[in-house]
Design a protein around this motif. Structure first.
Motif, short mmCIF file in Angstrom:
data_model
loop_
_atom_site.label_atom_id
_atom_site.label_comp_id
_atom_site.label_asym_id
_atom_site.label_seq_id
_atom_site.Cartn_x
_atom_site.Cartn_y
_atom_site.Cartn_z
N ILE A 112 37.48 28.95 8.70
CA ILE A 112 38.78 29.43 9.15
C ILE A 112 39.64 29.71 7.92
N LEU A 113 40.21 30.90 7.84
CA LEU A 113 41.10 31.26 6.74
C LEU A 113 42.54 31.27 7.25
N ASP A 114 43.37 30.44 6.63
CA ASP A 114 44.78 30.34 7.02
C ASP A 114 45.62 31.20 6.09
N GLN A 115 45.84 32.44 6.49
CA GLN A 115 46.70 33.39 5.78
C GLN A 115 46.18 33.80 4.40
N VAL A 116 44.90 33.94 4.27
CA VAL A 116 44.32 34.58 3.08
C VAL A 116 44.45 36.08 3.31
N THR A 117 45.10 36.80 2.42
CA THR A 117 45.50 38.18 2.70
C THR A 117 44.82 39.25 1.85
N ASP A 118 44.15 38.87 0.78
CA ASP A 118 43.55 39.87 -0.11
C ASP A 118 42.22 40.36 0.46
N PRO A 119 42.08 41.67 0.76
CA PRO A 119 40.84 42.18 1.36
C PRO A 119 39.60 41.93 0.51
N GLN A 140 43.70 34.58 11.37
CA GLN A 140 44.85 34.84 12.25
C GLN A 140 45.16 36.32 12.24
N ASP A 141 45.36 36.88 13.40
CA ASP A 141 45.53 38.33 13.51
C ASP A 141 46.77 38.82 12.78
N VAL A 167 42.42 35.50 15.94
CA VAL A 167 43.14 34.71 16.94
C VAL A 167 44.65 34.87 16.72
N THR A 168 45.41 34.63 17.77
CA THR A 168 46.86 34.72 17.66
C THR A 168 47.46 33.43 17.09
N ASN A 169 46.75 32.32 17.25
CA ASN A 169 47.28 31.03 16.82
C ASN A 169 46.14 30.15 16.33
N ILE A 170 46.13 29.83 15.04
CA ILE A 170 45.03 29.05 14.48
C ILE A 170 45.01 27.62 15.02
#
Length: 254
Positions: A112-119, A140-141, A167-170
């Motif tokens: 599960i990645l919590d707000q990892v944003t770099d492609p 998270q979507d 998912v909408t909510n981790i």
């Protein structure tokens, strides 16, 4: 009966340009990937047409063009190796489907990645997930990039082999996983325990937070345990993709 999580539609309509040999050939081999057109320099054409024929795709989707034409389509200095594919994003899975698959497996793990944003970081993580038998990747979507050509390129085409769940909510997704027997492990550089001392086996969900901020508070509070990598004290932290590779290697030792 447990309440089901809100999930995203199974079908994505976003167009995508894949580039580079590994991503394009992997996409051709994936029957779930819709490909509309492939542009290539002459050197790659025969091999691409053969790959299409083997997977029951029409070789007519392959068009030979000059390298300069491909250069104009992609950002400057993109390493495309003379081939791009116009395609659509892969369909996303939902958390219920992954739980159903896991119900029939004694030992498995998801990331599960919590707000990892770099492609590119996510692409590298996807490659490690496939290398170390990760069942699925959950993001998270709202705060995670959708599939990109850079992500597919960095994954070396492994994005074709890994179920990705948006998912909408981790926190709610974690609750769902726990109901299906998952032990939730949070990666935290300040944790007292190290991952190499964890008992391996069973169903595990590993959470990695964003670089700098780490896991959000509610996500961390949802963990059954937090652990860290056993690093030399001179090193404060590792790039999230590097840390994920080491973590998945350790979890996969069962």
């Amino acid at each position: 009966m447990s309440k089901k999580l809100p999930i995203l539609p199974r079908t994505n309509k976003n167009r995508l340009i894949l580039y580079g040999k590994h991503p394009v050939f992997a996409a051709i081999a994936n029957p779930k990937r819709q490909i509309n057109k492939i542009l290539t320099i002459a050197d790659n054409a025969d091999e691409l047409k053969k790959a299409c024929s083997k997977t029951k795709r029409s070789p007519s989707i392959v068009t030979i063009v000059d390298r300069k034409e491909i250069d104009k389509i992609l950002p400057l200095d993109t390493v495309h190796q003379g081939v791009i594919a116009y395609s659509q994003e892969l369909e996303c899975y939902n958390i219920d489907e992954i739980c159903q698959i896991a119900d029939n497996i004694d030992n498995c793990h998801i990331l599960i990645l919590d707000q990892v944003t770099d492609p590119q970081n996510i692409g590298a993580i996807i490659r490690s997930c496939v290398a170390f038998n990760t069942l699925a990747l959950v993001v998270q979507d709202k705060n995670s990039p959708t599939e990109t050509g850079a992500m597919a390129k960095t994954s070396a085409g492994m994005i074709e082999h890994l179920p990705i769940v948006r998912v909408t909510n981790i926190v709610q997704a974690i609750k769902q996983l726990k109901k299906h027997g998952f032990w939730v492990i949070g990666m935290d550089g300040y944790a007292k325990n190290t991952i190499d001392n964890l008992k391996k086996g069973g169903k595990n969900a590993i959470i990695m937070g964003s670089e700098g901020k780490g896991m959000r508070r509610l996500v961390e509070e949802s963990c059954d345990i937090t652990v860290k990598l056993p690093l030399n004290t001179k090193v404060e932290s590792l790039n999230v993709a590097t840390a994920a590779a080491i973590t998945l290697y350790e979890i996969n030792k069962q």
